[in-house]
Structures are given as C-alpha cells and as structure tokens.
Design a protein around this motif. Structure first.
Motif, short mmCIF file in Angstrom:
data_model
loop_
_atom_site.label_atom_id
_atom_site.label_comp_id
_atom_site.label_asym_id
_atom_site.label_seq_id
_atom_site.Cartn_x
_atom_site.Cartn_y
_atom_site.Cartn_z
N GLY A 69 -91.80 -12.63 47.59
CA GLY A 69 -92.22 -11.26 48.17
C GLY A 69 -91.56 -10.11 47.46
N PHE A 70 -91.96 -8.94 48.14
CA PHE A 70 -91.53 -7.71 47.27
C PHE A 70 -89.94 -7.40 47.25
CE2 PHE A 70 -90.34 -3.27 47.40
CZ PHE A 70 -91.13 -2.83 46.43
N ALA A 71 -89.15 -7.63 48.26
CA ALA A 71 -87.70 -7.28 48.11
C ALA A 71 -86.94 -8.40 47.12
CB ALA A 71 -87.28 -7.34 49.37
N LYS A 72 -87.08 -9.55 47.58
CA LYS A 72 -86.29 -10.39 46.62
C LYS A 72 -86.79 -10.76 45.20
CE LYS A 72 -84.16 -15.22 47.23
NZ LYS A 72 -83.97 -16.07 48.35
N GLY A 73 -88.36 -10.54 44.94
CA GLY A 73 -88.78 -10.66 43.78
C GLY A 73 -88.36 -9.48 42.76
N ASN A 74 -88.47 -8.31 43.43
CA ASN A 74 -87.77 -7.19 42.44
C ASN A 74 -86.21 -7.41 42.19
OD1 ASN A 74 -89.85 -5.04 42.05
ND2 ASN A 74 -90.14 -4.90 44.23
N ASN A 75 -85.45 -7.98 43.24
CA ASN A 75 -84.12 -8.07 43.19
C ASN A 75 -83.91 -8.98 41.86
OD1 ASN A 75 -83.69 -6.47 45.25
ND2 ASN A 75 -82.95 -8.28 46.65
N VAL A 76 -84.74 -9.96 41.63
CA VAL A 76 -84.63 -10.69 40.47
C VAL A 76 -84.58 -9.79 39.16
CG1 VAL A 76 -85.56 -12.47 38.91
CG2 VAL A 76 -85.45 -12.96 41.41
N GLY A 77 -85.59 -8.92 39.17
CA GLY A 77 -85.77 -7.91 38.00
C GLY A 77 -84.42 -6.94 38.16
N ILE A 78 -84.26 -6.48 38.96
CA ILE A 78 -82.98 -5.64 39.26
C ILE A 78 -81.87 -5.98 38.53
CG2 ILE A 78 -81.56 -4.28 40.47
CD1 ILE A 78 -83.74 -3.81 42.58
N ASN A 79 -81.65 -7.36 38.96
CA ASN A 79 -80.17 -8.08 38.31
C ASN A 79 -80.30 -8.48 36.75
OD1 ASN A 79 -77.81 -9.67 38.70
ND2 ASN A 79 -79.07 -11.53 38.04
N ILE A 80 -81.58 -8.65 36.31
CA ILE A 80 -81.51 -8.80 34.96
C ILE A 80 -81.55 -7.52 34.18
CG2 ILE A 80 -83.38 -9.44 33.12
CD1 ILE A 80 -84.45 -11.73 35.08
N ALA A 81 -82.37 -6.58 34.67
CA ALA A 81 -82.18 -5.23 33.84
C ALA A 81 -80.81 -4.56 33.99
CB ALA A 81 -83.14 -4.16 34.79
N ARG A 82 -79.97 -4.75 35.01
CA ARG A 82 -78.72 -4.33 34.81
C ARG A 82 -77.48 -5.17 33.95
NH1 ARG A 82 -75.94 -3.63 40.53
NH2 ARG A 82 -74.62 -2.27 39.33
N LYS A 83 -78.01 -6.42 33.70
CA LYS A 83 -77.05 -6.94 33.09
C LYS A 83 -77.51 -7.27 31.70
CE LYS A 83 -75.37 -10.43 36.72
NZ LYS A 83 -75.45 -11.67 37.24
N ARG A 84 -78.70 -7.30 31.41
CA ARG A 84 -79.24 -7.49 30.06
C ARG A 84 -79.43 -6.28 29.18
NH1 ARG A 84 -82.05 -12.56 29.78
NH2 ARG A 84 -82.97 -11.74 27.53
N PHE A 85 -79.89 -5.20 29.91
CA PHE A 85 -80.13 -3.90 29.14
C PHE A 85 -79.29 -3.09 29.76
CE2 PHE A 85 -84.71 -5.30 29.79
CZ PHE A 85 -84.84 -5.43 28.42
N ARG A 86 -77.92 -3.48 30.54
CA ARG A 86 -76.78 -2.35 30.84
C ARG A 86 -77.64 -1.17 31.46
NH1 ARG A 86 -72.54 -5.71 30.58
NH2 ARG A 86 -72.41 -6.80 28.54
N ALA A 87 -78.77 -1.19 32.26
CA ALA A 87 -79.17 0.10 32.83
C ALA A 87 -78.40 0.44 33.95
CB ALA A 87 -80.72 -0.30 33.43
N GLU A 88 -78.08 1.89 34.07
CA GLU A 88 -77.41 2.15 35.35
C GLU A 88 -78.34 2.93 36.26
OE1 GLU A 88 -74.03 4.41 32.38
OE2 GLU A 88 -76.05 5.31 32.78
N PHE A 89 -79.54 3.28 35.94
CA PHE A 89 -80.53 3.76 36.98
C PHE A 89 -81.62 2.55 36.62
CE2 PHE A 89 -78.39 7.34 35.80
CZ PHE A 89 -78.41 8.32 37.03
N ILE A 90 -82.41 2.25 37.69
CA ILE A 90 -83.38 1.23 37.81
C ILE A 90 -84.68 1.88 38.65
CG2 ILE A 90 -84.15 -1.04 38.58
CD1 ILE A 90 -82.08 -1.25 36.51
N PHE A 91 -85.71 1.84 37.80
CA PHE A 91 -86.78 2.35 38.45
C PHE A 91 -87.79 1.06 38.80
CE2 PHE A 91 -91.16 4.06 38.50
CZ PHE A 91 -91.14 5.16 38.99
N VAL A 92 -88.10 0.89 40.18
CA VAL A 92 -88.63 -0.19 40.60
C VAL A 92 -89.98 0.40 40.92
CG1 VAL A 92 -89.00 -1.87 42.41
CG2 VAL A 92 -86.70 -0.98 41.62
N ALA A 93 -91.28 -0.23 40.38
CA ALA A 93 -92.53 0.27 40.30
C ALA A 93 -93.42 -0.83 40.69
CB ALA A 93 -92.94 0.98 39.06
N ASN A 94 -94.35 -0.46 41.28
CA ASN A 94 -95.58 -1.35 41.58
C ASN A 94 -96.24 -1.59 40.10
OD1 ASN A 94 -95.08 -1.38 44.35
ND2 ASN A 94 -96.99 -1.32 44.88
N ASN A 95 -96.86 -2.65 39.97
CA ASN A 95 -97.58 -3.00 38.71
C ASN A 95 -98.85 -2.19 38.44
OD1 ASN A 95 -98.83 -4.87 40.26
ND2 ASN A 95 -99.33 -6.18 38.62
#
Length: 267
Positions: A69-95
């Motif tokens: 679903g929307f929330a948990k699916g995006n959370n997977v990406g948020i976790n990766i973006a913060r760890k792998r890219f060291r991103a401080e801000f995360i922009f979550v967008a519909n594709n």
C-alpha cells in the motif's frame, strides 16, 4: 545545498515512473538520488525499471515482497534513501506526477525553517487548474462520524447513514501526491504511519505533525503536474466497493491518532 532524496512508489504503471524520472533529470537542483519502490506489481514493471536504471548510480530500484500500500511502500523507499543516499530531506511523490518547474525544490526549501515538518506545493491538473487544498477534520467526534459513514456504506446500512450528521472539513493540510519531509519530521518519525493501506494518509500525517507542533507549509507559486490516480485506476478498475473498504480501514486509524493527539496535548 540541502541533501534531497526522492521516493517514487510504482504499481503497474512503469511508463509513468519513467516519465517522472525523466522530468526529475531536467531539474536545476542536484538531488542525492531516487529510490523507485515497485510495490509488488504483477506485471513486468520491476524487470523494465531495473533493466533501465541498473547502471545509474543515483537510482535504486527495489521490489517489495507483497503490495504494502501507500504508506508502508513509501516507507521502504524512505528508509533506503536516508541510508544509502544520506538524504536529509525526502521528497515523496506519486509516480504519475511531472516536475515542470526547474526551480521547484529551491522554492520549497526557501520555506523551510526550524519546526517545519512537511512542505507541499500547488498541484496542477490536466485541465490547467490548480487542485483545491486538501481539507481534513479536527475533532474526535468528526472522526467517529466519518468512520460510521464508511461503515454504513460498506455494510449498506441505510438506517445508520440516515442518522449521521454532515461534517465540514475545515483544516487545510497537504496532498499526499507530493510531499517534502524535513529533518525536523525525522527527529520524531521514520516515515508515514504504516498501518493504512490506502486513504487518510494526509489526515494522519497532519495529526502526527500536530503532536510535536510541527508545521506544514504550503508554498504558493511552486507547482508540479499531476496526471491523477493512474495506479488506482489500473489496480481497482474503479471498483468502489474495494475503495470503500480501504477508506473504512484507514478511518479507524485516524480515530486512534486523534485520541493519541488529545492524550499528548494533556500531558
């Protein structure tokens, strides 16, 4: 320059995801990276996206073990973006959005300050109009009424529905199709509330911010283009019964967060 990572949730419509990535590449802002989360599509989405971006160091494509679903699916990406890219801000967008304003991120970041948890923008629709602001309700009573309303629709309880008063959504919040989550937000949360599958994410995010007095900023003059609900149309084929069940499930969590916010305000 602030470190921004972008999360795109893909379900079935990989063509829109590719168009979205192409529009990101035309931006003036140098982002840290893009995480594409394929939410267990049952077509060739993951294979196509993985092949297309496998040699791009700034794009990670992952596939979930099931449709979260929307929330948990995006959370997977948020976790990766913060760890792998060291991103401080995360922009979550519909594709199914397109970035059409090259200075878009500069405009959003210009409204960031201490205590701001989420930043959003104007959303341009296909007919050239700007989507109306998202409105939510602010009381526990209204939350319960909404839950009972969806309950009456799902269970076809005409008598219950006839007893329910009308409610008026009055609090402006941000549309979930394009949200910039800030470092202030991540001081308290790792992402969206994970128990909803679809619907009410904006309402719950609003309550999450209220608990810690985090502001939500809406930036006039900044905008993205939204094709609107492409994945939903492909997956549900406009089956209203399925949508109502998800709305009923999500509305009970709004009640839970409303109670949590009330308790937190007391103590």
């Amino acid at each position: 320059m602030e470190k921004i990572g972008i999360v795109l949730l893909n379900y079935l419509n990989y063509q829109d995801t590719i168009e979205c990535v192409d529009s990101i590449r035309k931006m003036d802002y140098e982002i840290e990276g893009i995480v594409i989360v394929d939410n267990h599509s049952d077509n060739e989405s993951f294979a196509v996206l993985h092949k297309k971006y496998q040699d791009d160091a700034k794009i990670i494509v992952v596939k979930t073990g099931k449709n979260y679903g929307f929330a948990k699916g995006n959370n997977v990406g948020i976790n990766i973006a913060r760890k792998r890219f060291r991103a401080e801000f995360i922009f979550v967008a519909n594709n199914d959005i397109l970035f059409v304003q090259k200075e878009y991120f500069d405009k959003l970041l210009g409204h960031y300050a201490e205590g701001v948890g989420v930043i959003g923008s104007e959303i341009q629709l296909g007919d050239g109009t700007i989507q109306k602001r998202y409105l939510t309700y602010t009381s526990l009573k209204e939350s319960i009424i909404i839950f009972l309303y969806y309950f009456s629709l799902v269970h076809q309880n005409i008598f219950l529905r006839s007893l329910l008063p009308e409610i008026h959504r009055s609090a402006c919040t941000l549309h979930g199709c394009a949200l910039l989550l800030t470092p202030d937000f991540f001081k308290y949360y790792e992402g969206f509330y994970k128990r909803t599958f679809l619907y009410c994410e904006e309402d719950i995010l609003y309550l999450m911010c209220r608990i810690y007095n985090l502001q939500q900023r809406y930036v006039n003059g900044s905008y993205i283009f939204h094709k609107e609900n492409q994945s939903s149309q492909m997956s549900f084929h406009d089956e209203e019964k399925i949508k109502l069940v998800y709305k009923l499930q999500s509305s009970k969590y709004v009640i839970w967060w409303m109670i949590k916010e009330k308790i937190h305000s007391i103590f």
